[in-house]
Design an enzyme around this catalytic site. Structure first.
Site, short mmCIF file in Angstrom:
data_model
loop_
_atom_site.label_atom_id
_atom_site.label_comp_id
_atom_site.label_asym_id
_atom_site.label_seq_id
_atom_site.Cartn_x
_atom_site.Cartn_y
_atom_site.Cartn_z
N THR A 157 0.96 20.23 46.01
CA THR A 157 -0.50 20.15 45.91
C THR A 157 -0.83 19.29 44.71
O THR A 157 -0.57 19.69 43.57
CB THR A 157 -1.13 21.55 45.77
OG1 THR A 157 -0.85 22.30 46.95
CG2 THR A 157 -2.64 21.44 45.61
N LYS A 212 -6.80 20.55 51.43
CA LYS A 212 -6.25 21.66 50.64
C LYS A 212 -7.20 22.05 49.50
O LYS A 212 -7.50 23.23 49.30
CB LYS A 212 -4.88 21.27 50.08
CG LYS A 212 -4.26 22.26 49.09
CD LYS A 212 -3.92 23.59 49.73
CE LYS A 212 -3.37 24.59 48.71
NZ LYS A 212 -2.01 24.28 48.27
N LYS A 251 -5.04 25.48 38.88
CA LYS A 251 -4.62 24.10 39.13
C LYS A 251 -5.39 23.50 40.30
O LYS A 251 -5.93 22.38 40.21
CB LYS A 251 -3.12 24.07 39.42
CG LYS A 251 -2.60 22.73 39.93
CD LYS A 251 -1.23 22.85 40.53
CE LYS A 251 -0.86 21.60 41.31
NZ LYS A 251 0.44 21.72 41.98
#
Length: 305
Positions: A96, A171, A246
């Site tokens: 990611t 995402k 994050k």
């Protein structure tokens, strides 16, 4: 699809994914900088290479699962991974990372004579272990079609979201929804507590009414209503707070870069960043309920008009 798979990054997510590929009958050449990760993967049927480049040199497909975009780009550009691979190798990055970094990685792979797909995942460590991950893929249709059998061995669903970087875009949008939802659910439980409402009563209503969402019914932030939720395991992570911080940070970067006024997304990013740096460093992201409860306890009580 037959052939050899190189899997670079055998940590909490990559290790189980590589093991599931090996269990599905694929030959997997793995590498990780951490000796313990290499040993665990070896015990699960992954052949351990002496370097990432060595693994890539013998593979038809190279999958990476790394902590951040800088690691992916360094591996591709500076550490010889692309140069080591045979022409036409399919590179699938499941990390990611920032959308811009994903697009740069795609461009580097194509310029080196390879094919590329960004395919970040949702489902956490539990999903990686159980092979129930959801993949969000960005890249060409032909690349996605070639990757699908491998993704099916490690997950339950794969969605082709568009061109390069589209998987990463999906995402961070999904996890922005999740982060905001968890804060909203946690605030509702804290409010319910202040009003004398039991956790179970609130859950029984909201889980079958318009407040129903994944953050409530699967990852409920208070002990009791959902036995499998981290709240019943002292908030040991299913999806750790630093990982949520994050992902929300990546979403915040994209919001600012696009000039998008998204107050909830930016506020959620700030809240999770503070939580991850303090008490939430080793907790599940649902532990944010403690921050909200503590803040409510410190706040001056209002007066009834």
């Amino acid at each position: 699809m037959t052939g050899v798979i190189a899997f670079i990054g055998l940590g909490h997510m990559g290790g189980p994914m590589a093991a599931n590929l090996a269990a599905a009958g694929h030959r997997v050449l793995g590498f990780d900088l951490v000796p313990h990760a290499r040993a665990a993967a070896s015990a699960a049927g992954v052949e351990i290479a002496d370097s990432a480049a060595t693994a890539a040199a013998g593979a038809d497909v190279v999958i990476t699962m790394l902590p951040a975009g800088r690691h992916v780009l360094a591996l591709y550009r500076d550490e010889g991974l692309l140069a080591a691979a045979r022409p036409g190798t399919l590179f699938i990055d499941c990390s990611t990372i920032d959308v811009a970094d994903a697009r740069t990685a795609h461009e580097l792979a194509v310029a080196a004579g390879h094919r590329a797909l960004d395919a970040p995942v949702s489902g956490g460590v539990v999903g990686a272990e159980a092979a129930t991950l959801t993949f969000m893929a960005g890249g060409g249709e032909a690349e996605f079609a070639r990757a699908e059998p491998l993704l099916a061995a490690t997950g339950k669903k794969a969605v082709h979201c568009g061109g390069a970087g589209a998987g990463q875009a999906a995402k961070i949008c999904n996890n922005m929804i999740l982060g905001i939802s968890m804060i909203a659910v946690s605030e509702a439980f804290v409010l319910g507590e202040s009003l004398g409402l039991s956790h179970q009563a609130l859950y029984d209503v909201a889980s079958t009414a318009s407040g129903q969402c994944w953050a409530l019914t699967t990852n409920c932030p208070v002990p009791g209503p959902v036995p499998a939720s981290p709240a019943n395991r002292e908030y040991r992570p299913g999806f750790a707070a630093p990982l949520m911080a994050k992902d929300l940070g990546l979403a915040a970067n994209a919001l600012r870069a696009g000039g998008i006024d998204a107050g909830l997304g930016l506020r959620a990013a700030d809240m999770y960043a503070a939580f991850a740096e303090a008490s939430g460093a080793a907790q599940d992201f649902s532990g944010i309920v403690h921050v909200l409860r503590d803040a409510a306890a410190r706040a001056p009580k209002g007066t009834t008009p």
